[in-house]
Design a protein around this motif. Structure first.
Motif, short mmCIF file in Angstrom:
data_model
loop_
_atom_site.label_atom_id
_atom_site.label_comp_id
_atom_site.label_asym_id
_atom_site.label_seq_id
_atom_site.Cartn_x
_atom_site.Cartn_y
_atom_site.Cartn_z
N GLY A 1 1.39 -44.57 26.22
CA GLY A 1 2.47 -45.87 26.47
C GLY A 1 2.78 -45.86 25.66
O GLY A 1 3.61 -46.49 25.31
N PHE A 2 1.32 -46.55 25.01
CA PHE A 2 1.13 -47.51 23.61
C PHE A 2 2.13 -46.88 22.66
O PHE A 2 3.02 -47.64 21.32
N THR A 3 1.58 -45.33 21.92
CA THR A 3 1.88 -44.16 21.01
C THR A 3 3.80 -43.77 20.43
O THR A 3 3.94 -43.32 19.92
N ARG A 4 3.81 -43.72 22.31
CA ARG A 4 5.23 -42.26 22.35
C ARG A 4 4.22 -40.90 21.17
O ARG A 4 5.45 -40.37 21.52
N TRP A 5 3.56 -40.78 22.00
CA TRP A 5 2.39 -39.43 21.32
C TRP A 5 1.81 -39.13 22.01
O TRP A 5 0.30 -39.72 22.08
N CYS A 6 2.06 -38.11 22.43
CA CYS A 6 0.94 -37.22 23.43
C CYS A 6 1.33 -36.16 23.14
O CYS A 6 1.76 -35.06 22.80
N LEU A 7 -0.04 -35.17 22.55
CA LEU A 7 -0.58 -33.74 22.41
C LEU A 7 -0.02 -32.72 22.42
O LEU A 7 0.80 -32.14 22.21
N MET A 8 -0.39 -32.81 23.90
CA MET A 8 0.63 -31.77 25.16
C MET A 8 1.65 -32.29 25.05
O MET A 8 2.33 -30.48 24.84
N ALA A 9 2.44 -32.80 24.31
CA ALA A 9 3.95 -32.95 24.21
C ALA A 9 4.81 -32.28 23.00
O ALA A 9 5.66 -31.70 22.81
N SER A 10 3.71 -32.48 22.06
CA SER A 10 3.69 -31.59 20.93
C SER A 10 3.51 -30.56 21.16
O SER A 10 4.83 -29.23 20.94
N ILE A 11 2.41 -29.47 21.72
CA ILE A 11 2.93 -28.54 22.10
C ILE A 11 3.64 -27.86 22.73
O ILE A 11 4.52 -27.01 22.28
N PHE A 12 4.31 -28.55 23.75
CA PHE A 12 5.55 -28.39 23.96
C PHE A 12 6.69 -28.58 23.09
O PHE A 12 7.32 -27.30 23.86
N LYS A 13 7.12 -28.83 22.43
CA LYS A 13 7.80 -29.24 21.36
C LYS A 13 8.08 -27.86 21.05
O LYS A 13 9.12 -27.32 20.06
N MET A 14 6.88 -28.12 20.72
CA MET A 14 6.39 -26.45 19.54
C MET A 14 7.14 -25.16 20.22
O MET A 14 7.27 -24.45 19.43
N ILE A 15 6.79 -25.18 21.42
CA ILE A 15 7.09 -24.30 21.92
C ILE A 15 8.25 -24.04 22.43
O ILE A 15 8.81 -22.74 22.50
#
Length: 67
Positions: free
Chosen positions: A44-58
């Protein structure tokens, strides 16, 4: 379905599952709930999530919450 909605559904599911496991199986499952809460707070503070990055790469469609 966008990455945001997938992340929210997964986080909510993991929290409810870990709460049920901590109630019916072993109280130590509550630590998974705490981990998910800290991860959601950080995202919520950083607007970064590892799982979101993985889904974006997929190749999933990004939403507005995670850029």
């Amino acid at each position: 379905m966008s990455i945001d909605r997938i992340i929210f559904v997964m986080a909510g599911s993991f929290i409810l599952i870990s709460l049920a496991l901590s109630h019916y199986h072993d109280p130590n499952w509550i630590y998974l709930t705490a981990f998910m809460g800290v991860n959601l707070l950080q995202a919520g503070f950083t607007r970064w999530c590892l799982m979101a990055s993985i889904f974006k790469m997929i190749g999933f469609k990004p939403g507005n919450a995670f850029k």
